[in-house]
Scaffold this active site. Sequence first.
Site, PDB file in Angstrom:
ATOM      1  CD  GLU A   9      14.108   1.166   7.700  1.00  0.00           C
ATOM      2  OE1 GLU A   9      14.521   2.156   8.578  1.00  0.00           O
ATOM      3  OE2 GLU A   9      14.901   0.262   7.374  1.00  0.00           O
ATOM      4  CD  GLU A  26       9.840  12.748  11.600  1.00  0.00           C
ATOM      5  OE1 GLU A  26       8.861  12.171  11.745  1.00  0.00           O
ATOM      6  OE2 GLU A  26      10.763  12.153  10.693  1.00  0.00           O
ATOM      7  N   GLY A  41       7.041   4.875   7.796  1.00  0.00           N
ATOM      8  CA  GLY A  41       6.276   5.809   8.038  1.00  0.00           C
ATOM      9  C   GLY A  41       6.519   6.517   9.556  1.00  0.00           C
ATOM     10  CB  SER A  42       4.624   8.651  11.505  1.00  0.00           C
ATOM     11  OG  SER A  42       3.314   8.264  11.431  1.00  0.00           O
ATOM     12  CB  THR A  43       7.641   7.515  15.724  1.00  0.00           C
ATOM     13  OG1 THR A  43       8.822   7.317  15.288  1.00  0.00           O
ATOM     14  CG2 THR A  43       7.692   6.448  17.229  1.00  0.00           C
ATOM     15  CE  LYS A  60      -1.770   3.178   2.887  1.00  0.00           C
ATOM     16  NZ  LYS A  60      -2.020   4.103   2.010  1.00  0.00           N
ATOM     17  N   GLY A  75       3.871   3.543  13.424  1.00  0.00           N
ATOM     18  CA  GLY A  75       4.635   2.330  13.774  1.00  0.00           C
ATOM     19  C   GLY A  75       4.262   1.614  14.986  1.00  0.00           C
ATOM     20  CB  CYS A  90      12.973   9.350   7.656  1.00  0.00           C
ATOM     21  SG  CYS A  90      13.981   8.654   6.653  1.00  0.00           S
TER      22      CYS A  90
HETATM   23  P1  NAP Z   1       2.428   7.814   8.110  1.00  0.00           P
HETATM   24  O1  NAP Z   1       1.278   8.644   8.327  1.00  0.00           O
HETATM   25  O2  NAP Z   1       2.893   6.948   9.315  1.00  0.00           O
HETATM   26  O3  NAP Z   1       1.949   6.734   7.031  1.00  0.00           O
HETATM   27  C1  NAP Z   1       2.872   5.896   6.253  1.00  0.00           C
HETATM   28  C2  NAP Z   1       1.960   5.019   5.669  1.00  0.00           C
HETATM   29  O4  NAP Z   1       1.087   4.048   6.728  1.00  0.00           O
HETATM   30  C3  NAP Z   1       1.033   5.593   4.704  1.00  0.00           C
HETATM   31  O5  NAP Z   1       0.659   4.671   3.559  1.00  0.00           O
HETATM   32  C4  NAP Z   1      -0.263   5.707   5.421  1.00  0.00           C
HETATM   33  O6  NAP Z   1      -1.345   5.740   4.554  1.00  0.00           O
HETATM   34  C5  NAP Z   1      -0.189   4.281   6.296  1.00  0.00           C
HETATM   35  N1  NAP Z   1      -0.975   4.119   7.411  1.00  0.00           N
HETATM   36  C6  NAP Z   1      -1.619   5.247   8.193  1.00  0.00           C
HETATM   37  N2  NAP Z   1      -2.063   4.793   9.418  1.00  0.00           N
HETATM   38  C7  NAP Z   1      -2.126   3.532   9.019  1.00  0.00           C
HETATM   39  C8  NAP Z   1      -2.486   2.429  10.165  1.00  0.00           C
HETATM   40  N3  NAP Z   1      -3.156   2.777  11.223  1.00  0.00           N
HETATM   41  N4  NAP Z   1      -2.212   1.164   9.733  1.00  0.00           N
HETATM   42  C9  NAP Z   1      -1.347   0.943   8.782  1.00  0.00           C
HETATM   43  N5  NAP Z   1      -1.001   2.097   7.996  1.00  0.00           N
HETATM   44  C10 NAP Z   1      -1.389   3.142   8.228  1.00  0.00           C
HETATM   45  O7  NAP Z   1       3.785   8.483   7.535  1.00  0.00           O
HETATM   46  P2  NAP Z   1       3.776   9.705   6.435  1.00  0.00           P
HETATM   47  O8  NAP Z   1       3.395  10.937   6.939  1.00  0.00           O
HETATM   48  O9  NAP Z   1       3.258   9.189   5.395  1.00  0.00           O
HETATM   49  O10 NAP Z   1       5.403   9.538   6.261  1.00  0.00           O
HETATM   50  C11 NAP Z   1       6.104  10.464   7.110  1.00  0.00           C
HETATM   51  C12 NAP Z   1       6.898   9.694   8.161  1.00  0.00           C
HETATM   52  O11 NAP Z   1       7.732   8.700   7.488  1.00  0.00           O
HETATM   53  C13 NAP Z   1       7.852  10.428   8.940  1.00  0.00           C
HETATM   54  O12 NAP Z   1       7.746  10.315  10.356  1.00  0.00           O
HETATM   55  C14 NAP Z   1       9.369  10.033   8.586  1.00  0.00           C
HETATM   56  O13 NAP Z   1      10.308   9.986   9.393  1.00  0.00           O
HETATM   57  C15 NAP Z   1       8.868   8.509   8.063  1.00  0.00           C
HETATM   58  N6  NAP Z   1       9.893   7.991   7.257  1.00  0.00           N
HETATM   59  C16 NAP Z   1      10.935   6.983   7.683  1.00  0.00           C
HETATM   60  C17 NAP Z   1      11.763   6.555   6.632  1.00  0.00           C
HETATM   61  C18 NAP Z   1      12.699   5.522   7.440  1.00  0.00           C
HETATM   62  O14 NAP Z   1      13.472   5.028   6.472  1.00  0.00           O
HETATM   63  N7  NAP Z   1      12.941   5.308   8.538  1.00  0.00           N
HETATM   64  C19 NAP Z   1      11.828   6.887   5.491  1.00  0.00           C
HETATM   65  C20 NAP Z   1      10.901   7.768   4.978  1.00  0.00           C
HETATM   66  C21 NAP Z   1       9.849   8.278   5.823  1.00  0.00           C
HETATM   67  P3  NAP Z   1      -1.897   7.118   4.360  1.00  0.00           P
HETATM   68  O15 NAP Z   1      -1.015   7.656   3.426  1.00  0.00           O
HETATM   69  O16 NAP Z   1      -3.301   6.845   3.741  1.00  0.00           O
HETATM   70  O17 NAP Z   1      -2.048   7.960   5.459  1.00  0.00           O
END
Ligand code: NAP
Length: 492
Positions: free
Chosen positions: A271, A402, A249-251, A197, A254, A305
């Site tokens: 991650e 963040e 994605g976000s902590t 997804k 996660g 990130c």
């Molecule tokens: P996010 O809000 O956590 O979303 C990540 C993904 O998870 C999206 O596809 C999101 O769908 C989905 N999602 C949301 N709620 C969910 C749930 N309850 N169960 C399963 N999946 C769910 O993060 P983001 O705003 O897209 O990305 C930014 C974050 O990613 C930042 O915190 C960044 O630090 C982190 N990041 C980390 C790395 C690494 O390698 N450590 C790399 C890149 C980014 P939707 O898009 O529909 O909300």
Amino acid sequence: MAKKNKKEITLDLSSDWGLAPAPESTSHIKLKKKYDLFIGGKFVKPKSGKYFDTINPATEEVLAQIAEADDKDVDLAVKSARKAYDNVWSKLSGKERGKYIYRIARLIQERAREFSVIESLDGGKTIRESRDIDIPLAAAHFFYHAGWADKLEYAFPNRKPEALGVVGQITPWNFPMLMIAWKIAPALATGNTVVLKPAETTSLTALKLAELFQDAGLPDGVVNIVTGHGTTGSHIVNHPDVNKVAFTGSTGVGKIIMKAIAGTNKKSTMELGGKAANIIMEDAPLDQAVEGVINGIFFNQGHVCCAGSRLYIQESVYPIVMRKLKDRMQALVVGDPMDKNTDIGAINSKKQLDTIKNYIKLGKAEGAEMYQPKCNLPKKGYWVPPTLFTNVAQSSTIAKEEIFGPVLAIQTFRTIDEVINKANNTPYGLSAGVWSDKGSKVFNLTSQMKAGVVWANTYNKFDPTSPFGGYKESGHGREGGMQGLEAYLKFD
Ligand code: NAP
Ligand code: MG
């Protein structure tokens, strides 16, 4: 600290400084009006019949409609991945799997221009970044993992590596295509099948990749792509026939996922977020360090990130670093992501724009001093000028949380022990940067930093051979390198 100059000299190199427009053409791009789900090798309509818009954040124009997968669609995708695993993919030799992955890598290279343009249109990142970083690195990940597919016994001798089965993968919007490559390439090389997804605001390159899988003749069901919102992701996480969840994605999300899979047999790699410290020692090559800081936080609008969002400058060089930093910021071009001269493109969504603006407001309210260069922002779309804060306390919200935007929190330090304490004083531990002319200082600092990746005299450099991942609340597991392969295997 040096006495403040009475009259500060700043260069006026804002975006109207006279560069001729250099727009990348979009006429070679073909986008459908509506994108369905990619299940079992075909595009299929979502059971709910629901679609949502994906927009260009630089213009707010609708680019296409994207299908919203519900639990029934996810179930169909997992069943199709299981069937492909049992009947086809697990029966192929590593050498045969490798051939498909090589083919995918070559096709991405052939269509790199198309993918770069779509990535920038849908996500707001500059064409320079998607063209020079995201898409070439995505191809490199497929090439690298294609090479491992028939060598797993050599990578893990006497351990009898075996695929896990069906893996669920969920990716964020900041590096849409690259994060997908980080996930799909190792999963296929190790013999797993996939239900992916992508993030809801940036699904287009994932769906283009689905078309490319069809062209590559990848067997039906080996990769399934279900678009949608967070709930679609949670249906993957909670599906009983998924053997592993790979999440970037976000902590916050996660943590929700880890709670959901607790007590099950599902493996996971997480991650998550970061709040990286970038440290400039007094003996550092300062111009190079300033360029690294700019690259570390303003690159990709700070939607990174591992962004170097906390800058620590040794007190003796603070005035000169600040002057160089402000001059360099003044020369950054903010605006049209499709222009090849643009340094900072559009913020990915209205929601993220509001989040960043709130943090800027909070920074000011908590007493930090803000600096933004003069720049003319486009009237439509989502924009934030490069922003830095000085007079930041270790306890300031902008130094702790963040922000995921082009906002830099600056502090000073006197001794190495002080800066190590400050840098490590965070719940995150994804990355860090160190700038110094002395090898011994670099090694001293890098060995004491609690971060998964530490760059020395450079920043934001990625390579498929090098494992990437975090400590503490930045997650667990690694992507890339042999460690990344291991995360998709089980052993005797
Ligand atoms: P996010 O809000 O956590 O979303 C990540 C993904 O998870 C999206 O596809 C999101 O769908 C989905 N999602 C949301 N709620 C969910 C749930 N309850 N169960 C399963 N999946 C769910 O993060 P983001 O705003 O897209 O990305 C930014 C974050 O990613 C930042 O915190 C960044 O630090 C982190 N990041 C980390 C790395 C690494 O390698 N450590 C790399 C890149 C980014 P939707 O898009 O529909 O909300
Ligand atoms: Mg979009």
